[in-house]
Write a protein that holds these residues in place. Structure first.
Motif, PDB file in Angstrom:
ATOM      1  N   SER A  38       0.727  -1.122   0.086  1.00  0.00           N
ATOM      2  CA  SER A  38      -0.032   0.033  -0.072  1.00  0.00           C
ATOM      3  C   SER A  38       0.917   1.307   0.017  1.00  0.00           C
ATOM      4  CB  SER A  38      -0.911   0.062   1.354  1.00  0.00           C
ATOM      5  OG  SER A  38      -1.788   1.306   1.129  1.00  0.00           O
ATOM      6  N   ILE A  89      -7.574   5.350   3.775  1.00  0.00           N
ATOM      7  CA  ILE A  89      -8.068   5.866   2.536  1.00  0.00           C
ATOM      8  C   ILE A  89      -7.616   6.946   2.091  1.00  0.00           C
ATOM      9  CG2 ILE A  89     -10.323   6.209   1.493  1.00  0.00           C
ATOM     10  CD1 ILE A  89     -11.568   3.963   3.141  1.00  0.00           C
ATOM     11  N   PRO A  90      -7.485   8.051   2.785  1.00  0.00           N
ATOM     12  CA  PRO A  90      -7.088   9.468   2.199  1.00  0.00           C
ATOM     13  C   PRO A  90      -5.442   9.344   2.157  1.00  0.00           C
ATOM     14  CG  PRO A  90      -7.824   9.536   4.523  1.00  0.00           C
ATOM     15  CD  PRO A  90      -7.994   8.385   4.114  1.00  0.00           C
ATOM     16  N   ARG A 112      -1.775   9.867   1.327  1.00  0.00           N
ATOM     17  CA  ARG A 112      -1.159  10.182  -0.074  1.00  0.00           C
ATOM     18  C   ARG A 112       0.296  10.449   0.294  1.00  0.00           C
ATOM     19  NH1 ARG A 112      -5.012   8.098  -1.262  1.00  0.00           N
ATOM     20  NH2 ARG A 112      -6.447   8.324  -3.174  1.00  0.00           N
ATOM     21  N   GLY A 155      -4.518   5.325  -5.478  1.00  0.00           N
ATOM     22  CA  GLY A 155      -5.570   4.732  -4.671  1.00  0.00           C
ATOM     23  C   GLY A 155      -5.832   3.492  -4.771  1.00  0.00           C
ATOM     24  N   TYR A 173      -5.408   0.927  -2.982  1.00  0.00           N
ATOM     25  CA  TYR A 173      -5.630  -0.006  -1.872  1.00  0.00           C
ATOM     26  C   TYR A 173      -6.903   0.379  -1.374  1.00  0.00           C
ATOM     27  CZ  TYR A 173      -1.961  -3.271  -2.019  1.00  0.00           C
ATOM     28  OH  TYR A 173      -1.042  -4.154  -2.206  1.00  0.00           O
ATOM     29  N   THR A 174      -7.763   1.503  -1.997  1.00  0.00           N
ATOM     30  CA  THR A 174      -8.840   2.330  -1.325  1.00  0.00           C
ATOM     31  C   THR A 174     -10.111   1.036  -0.936  1.00  0.00           C
ATOM     32  OG1 THR A 174      -8.679   4.385  -2.801  1.00  0.00           O
ATOM     33  CG2 THR A 174     -11.006   3.760  -2.015  1.00  0.00           C
ATOM     34  N   TRP A 175     -10.342   0.246  -1.974  1.00  0.00           N
ATOM     35  CA  TRP A 175     -11.391  -0.960  -1.626  1.00  0.00           C
ATOM     36  C   TRP A 175     -10.673  -1.743  -0.476  1.00  0.00           C
ATOM     37  CZ3 TRP A 175     -15.925  -0.054  -3.007  1.00  0.00           C
ATOM     38  CH2 TRP A 175     -16.241   0.623  -4.206  1.00  0.00           C
TER      39      TRP A 175
END
Length: 484
Positions: A287, A345-346, A348, A417, A419-421
């Protein structure tokens, strides 16, 4: 007068149970005046001298030390598979896909636990000492033979199946011995032992990489194999049980427990926790790399995850002893869910991933050390081995599928992103873990109120029927006379 009445109650209600241990019973409502406080309602209050938990002693701490060392060398050592995996992918050693390696990692984590009830029975017909040695032997063979593997199916058998059974065998006997030696400090003793995994994860991820650079993958595996068999042999000589006092059962299956409401709720808590925990652990490094950072920077994330585990498990053990393991699990896993949605999730940038890694590592593995403290709260100490074995089957099945689920949920490689799911899946599973822990807590509180706050270790209230209305009524109960 009050003292005379209490003395008469305790001495006049002597009974002989089917396990051969002399017990005394009393009705808490029979006390005149103020009832005993939580701290005084111990084994001695109930007059069960043979059943009294010593809270430590030399052999008790030797069991904690053995748990720590086997966690360090076995579970911590197993995290080094990520280092071997990186080398295999770099050199295309087995001409296999990423799904193959994810499946092998899942097998190592969980396949042996699917057969945990059989492991429990094996402990009963042999001994905990023998099973710990056998676990070391399985892992020795798995690691040593893996150093000679040339085909992917050979790695499936060695690193996957053999390692999986070895890890399951070492995890079955030792954790359930510790509750026999600790009562007041049960959670911190268990989580102190489980913290060895975090330290092992750091040490092996650093050491194995250095050995590979100097001598190659084959010799790294052989050196690790000799370390495992040595430590497991020593630990098999150090552990001691109190089975002659507790009289535990070693049946592979108990259908009355298996189909009981609290046990099913506990299994749901365990399943969702492991789905989230393993998915998160296996996704930390990649990730970070998916955000555009190097593999070395990504590896620091999993190192920080293990640092969090080293600090977090003993710390959450202290909290658990104060507030109760189920209450602690409820708050921990709701918070873990929030972290996934609010940080992972956010994320970066590298600092965010590093902070997330250490914080989620601090709390996510709480279940691995706390489970042997939660199970006696439901079934008592005598049926702990049976219930623990059945629960670990669910843990194993969840561990097998988690890496594959995590891999399947990734987006295409170019997306920052991707790895968001995966993070959403982990967050939802952590949330459901917290929810089912909350339901289990409500059930235990309701049961305590119905049975008059009996000592849960005795298992006298296992068959108590608790109305669902009482469970719902106690979902948000804050204060309770006993730790839950």
């Amino acid at each position: 007068m009050i003292a005379d009445r209490i003395s008469q109650d305790l001495s006049g209600k002597k009974s002989q149970n089917d396990g051969g241990i002399k017990e005394y019973t009393h009705d808490p409502e029979s006390f005149i005046g103020e009832k005993p406080s939580d701290s005084t309602m111990t084994q001695e209050t109930f007059g069960v001298k043979d059943f009294a938990i010593p809270d430590g002693t030399f052999w008790g701490w030797m069991c904690v030390f053995s748990y720590f060392m086997t966690s360090f060398i076995c579970w911590g050592g197993n995290t080094a598979f990520s280092i071997y995996l990186s080398n295999y992918l770099q050199h295309n050693t087995f001409h296999a896909s990423a799904v193959d390696y994810a499946a092998i990692g899942g097998l190592a984590f969980g396949i042996g636990f699917v057969f945990a009830p059989v492991n429990t029975y094996l402990v009963g017909i042999t001994s905990a000492n023998f099973v710990v040695f056998l676990a070391g032997l399985f892992q020795f063979v798995a690691l040593f033979t893996s150093s000679y593997c040339k085909e992917i199916w050979q790695l499936y058998l060695g690193q996957g199946i053999l390692m999986g059974f070895g890890l399951a065998l070492v995890s079955t006997p030792i954790p359930v011995i510790i509750p026999q030696w600790f009562e007041k400090y049960r959670s911190r003793a268990l989580l102190l032992g489980a913290s060895g995994t975090g330290l092992g994860g750091i040490m092996f991820n650093l050491a194995i990489q250095k050995i590979i650079e100097e001598w190659g993958v084959a010799w790294a595996r052989r050196i690790q194999s000799f370390m495992v068999i040595s430590v497991c042999t020593v630990c098999s000589l150090l552990i001691r049980t109190r089975n002659e006092k507790i009289k535990p059962e070693f049946k592979p299956l108990d259908t009355k427990i298996l189909f009981s409401f609290p046990f099913i709720v506990m299994l749901l808590w365990l399943m969702f926790t492991m789905l989230a925990y393993v998915t998160t652990q296996y996704s930390m490094t990649n990730s970070t790399v998916a955000l555009g950072y190097t593999a070395r920077q990504g590896s620091i994330t999993i190192v920080l995850f293990n640092v969090g585990a080293i600090i977090g498990r003993p710390s959450t053990g202290v909290i658990s002893d104060k507030f109760g393991p189920v209450t602690t699990a409820t708050f921990i896993y709701f918070f873990a869910s929030l972290l996934c949605f609010a940080m992972w999730i956010p994320a970066r940038n590298l600092p965010t991933m590093y902070v997330f890694g250490i914080v989620i590592g601090f709390i996510a593995g709480f279940v691995l050390g706390a489970l042997p403290a939660v199970v006696p709260r439901i079934v008592g100490l005598r049926k702990l081995q049976v219930a623990y074995g059945m629960a670990y089957s669910v843990l194993g099945a969840s561990g097998v599928v988690s890496p594959v689920i995590g891999l399947s949920l990734r987006k295409h490689k170019e997306a920052p992103g991707q790895y968001t799911w995966v993070a959403m899946f982990a967050g939802l599973c952590f949330f459901m873990s917290g929810f089912w822990a909350l339901v289990l807590r409500a059930y235990i509180i309701a049961k305590d109120k119905l049975t008059g706050f009996k000592n849960p270790d005795l298992g006298e209230d296992v068959q108590t029927k608790v109305p669902m209305a009482m469970v719902i009524e106690n979902l948000f109960t804050v204060r309770h006379k006993q730790k839950v």
